[in-house]
Write an enzyme that holds these catalytic residues in place. Structure first.
Site, PDB file in Angstrom:
ATOM      1  CE1 TYR A 331      -6.737 -25.144  74.361  1.00 29.91           C
ATOM      2  CE2 TYR A 331      -8.394 -26.807  74.823  1.00 29.91           C
ATOM      3  CZ  TYR A 331      -8.003 -25.491  74.765  1.00 29.91           C
ATOM      4  OH  TYR A 331      -8.901 -24.506  75.121  1.00 29.91           O
ATOM      5  CB  CYS A 332      -2.534 -24.933  75.470  1.00 26.78           C
ATOM      6  SG  CYS A 332      -1.699 -23.656  76.437  1.00 26.78           S
ATOM      7  CG  LEU A 333       2.659 -27.661  77.907  1.00 25.07           C
ATOM      8  CD1 LEU A 333       3.917 -27.117  77.262  1.00 25.07           C
ATOM      9  CD2 LEU A 333       2.756 -27.578  79.429  1.00 25.07           C
ATOM     10  N   GLY A 335       0.008 -28.902  72.455  1.00 28.17           N
ATOM     11  CA  GLY A 335       0.377 -28.635  71.075  1.00 28.17           C
ATOM     12  C   GLY A 335       1.863 -28.378  70.919  1.00 28.17           C
TER      13      GLY A 335
END
Length: 595
Positions: A331-333, A335
């Site tokens: 998720y986000c960072l 990812g």
């Protein structure tokens, strides 16, 4: 227009008003003295403009006045707009006609600053609102249309002009906000006295209170999905969640959340918990819960987060379940770390991660959205200096940056509610999580900002080395599923779409409605927001969207169908702590509780 002020106000006793005003004065003096004391303790040798905002506006003003014809046109347009506004306001007022409800643009319809009916129905307040919108639009155009500005300066001028205009909205001031005037008259100013107390309390904390923080307790009414911490090291705890089905898929699911915030964005209340829902789909779910680092971890690097994060988790999952293979979500960072880890593992011929799901993840920072305004060489030098002094980036500073991206919703709405209306924010799990900020180790954060945001090296084959290993995203061949959000201000969806051009292997990109959080945390039962599907991944995001089909409701079910095909056969459900790794403590663990 004096008789046009809001009606139905019960005027308080004059003595009560006098007492309240005296109390407000006393509280104000306390606040000013406290502020001056803190200012005197500041280091006066610090750079007064580390973000070089003044320099950007100086360049803008020079170029603006270098084109007098454009300046005159903007002034003429503003004058004509005011002339039309005066005529229309006078006509409606003197003819005693009720203000007709306009059919505003979709953008203005969303403007919750002016939700009180008096902004439309009362000629006095309607004029204030319309004149503000007219002036703000003119000012914004005057800076946005200046030609020849350095790109970095243009971003700063545009962003901080919007911040300035948002701050000057008449909704933010007592004398020009009908809702506040009414509350002040009805309470004899008690709302302002309570607001000052709220402000003093927030100044002590160093942040705006967004929700009733006493209403939530981790493990009791938030982050409640049952599970056990079965492994930990100095950077993370690994949670294995208890099954709720008799059988689960063979291949476990490992989730890598961002360490900018706490993991429980994916495990809020039970009704909107992605973790709970994924467990119910028959997945054996593992969650990495990152430590909230202090100065002792200042030298921890991005590669440390890879080695002691997902790579350590893979070893632990194998011990806990016997499975060498997993599917992974980032998720986000988290990812961005997953993508980097997959590229590293490709070089090492390590095939334990069999598929990657990316929630609102950027690997290509060519178009990094509004966050670019905070990231250039001058600002990074200033940031690195601050981080070197304390060993980390303070979570409050990071939170303020993100809040500024939606200042009307995440700053000024609370200024009005908390300080001018004197109200206590209502309990909201998402805003509780948003206020639960985390720190960032100095070395890791500097590496991330410089190599990815500033220099965009992650998409350059071999430009980044992790654990002495050059990595190349083009060597990521596992199946990938990418979900992005159409209104995302943090990871713009067209930027995240670039992942489809950098990864190899079979790919699917899905676009959700709403933003960085609401677009992801969208349980099927809620029946909210739609999503777009297009099995093809053409070169450009616009081409992808042109051929995408919109579907109502959550994307979770579509992802689950994709993930189950990659998760193996069903076997008897696994119990946390029943394998080689025993339980250390119940979920959500102790790392997440560090504030």
């Amino acid at each position: 227009m004096a008789d046009q002020h809001p009606e139905g106000i019960n005027m308080p006793d004059p003595t009560e008003i006098a007492e309240t005003m005296a109390a407000i004065s006393e509280k104000s003096q306390e606040m000013v003295q406290s502020f001056l004391k803190k200012q005197s303790e500041q280091n006066l040798d610090k750079d007064p403009d580390p973000m070089r905002i003044g320099q950007a506006f100086w360049e803008m003003s020079q170029r603006f006045w270098a084109d007098p014809d454009q300046a005159l046109k903007l002034q003429a347009d503003l004058w004509q707009g005011y002339n039309n506004l005066w005529q229309e306001s006078a006509r409606k007022y003197f003819s005693s006609q009720q203000i007709e409800k306009e059919s505003p643009s979709p953008e203005k319809t969303k403007d919750r600053r002016f939700k009180d009916e008096a902004w439309e129905d009362n000629p006095f307040f309607n004029f204030i609102k319309q004149s503000y919108l007219l002036t703000a639009d003119s000012i914004h155009k005057s800076v946005k249309d200046v030609e020849g500005l350095d790109e970095s300066h243009a971003l700063k001028v545009d962003f901080y002009t919007k911040q300035f205009l948002d701050a000057l909205s008449p909704s933010n001031f007592l004398i020009t906000n009908p809702e506040i005037l009414k509350a002040t008259a009805e309470t004899g100013g008690q709302n302002l006295l309570q607001g000052l107390e709220n402000l003093i309390a927030d100044l002590d904390k160093g942040r705006i209170k967004m929700t009733d923080e006493d209403a939530f307790t981790l493990g009791e009414n938030i982050a409640t999905t049952p599970g056990e911490v079965i492994y930990q090291n100095e950077l993370m705890q690994l949670i294995q969640y208890a099954p709720t089905t008799d059988k689960t898929h063979t291949r476990p699911l490992m989730i890598i959340p961002p360490w900018i915030n706490k993991f429980y964005i994916l495990d809020l209340k039970a009704k909107n918990s992605f973790v709970k829902w994924a467990v119910e789909q028959g997945f054996t779910v593992f969650m990495i819960s990152w430590i909230n680092p202090d100065a002792k971890l200042a030298e921890k690097s991005f590669e440390d987060y890879m080695i002691k994060g997902p790579l350590a988790a893979l070893d632990a999952i194998e011990q806990a379940t016997g499975s060498k293979e997993v599917n992974a979500i980032g998720y986000c960072l988290g990812g961005t770390l997953l993508a980097s880890t997959l590229a590293y593992m490709a070089e090492k011929k390590d095939t334990r991660i069999k598929s990657g799901t990316f929630f609102v993840t950027m690997t290509d920072f060519t178009e990094a959205g509004e966050l670019r305004v905070f990231i250039d060489e001058d600002q990074l030098v200033a940031l690195e200096k601050r981080m070197a002094e304390q060993g980390y980036l303070d979570g409050v500073e990071m939170g303020t940056t993100f809040n500024m991206l939606r200042s009307n919703d995440l700053i000024w709405s609370f200024v009005v509610n908390n300080y001018l209306l004197g109200k206590t924010p209502f309990p909201f799990d998402l805003l509780y999580w948003n206020s639960d900020t985390t720190r960032m180790p100095a070395k890791m954060h500097s590496f991330y900002l410089r190599n990815m945001y500033l220099d965009n090296k992650l998409i350059q084959p071999g430009a980044i080395e992790l654990d002495n290993t050059p990595i190349d995203l083009g060597k990521v061949t596992v199946p990938t599923f990418m979900i992005s959000a159409k209104e995302d201000h943090i990871a713009p969806w067209k930027s995240t779409y670039a992942n489809t051009q950098h990864f190899s292997g079979k790919k699917e990109f899905v676009l959700a409605a709403s933003g960085h959080i609401a677009g992801i945390i969208n349980p099927p039962a809620a029946g909210k927001y739609s999503h777009w599907i297009n099995k093809e991944t053409p070169e450009t995001p616009d081409e992808w969207l042109d051929n995408a089909v919109e579907h109502p409701g959550s994307w979770w079910g579509h992802w689950a169908q994709w993930a189950k095909k990659k998760s193996g056969k069903l076997i008897p459900a696994r119990t946390p702590g029943a394998g080689k790794l025993k339980s250390i403590e119940p979920a959500p663990g102790s790392y997440v509780r560090i504030r």
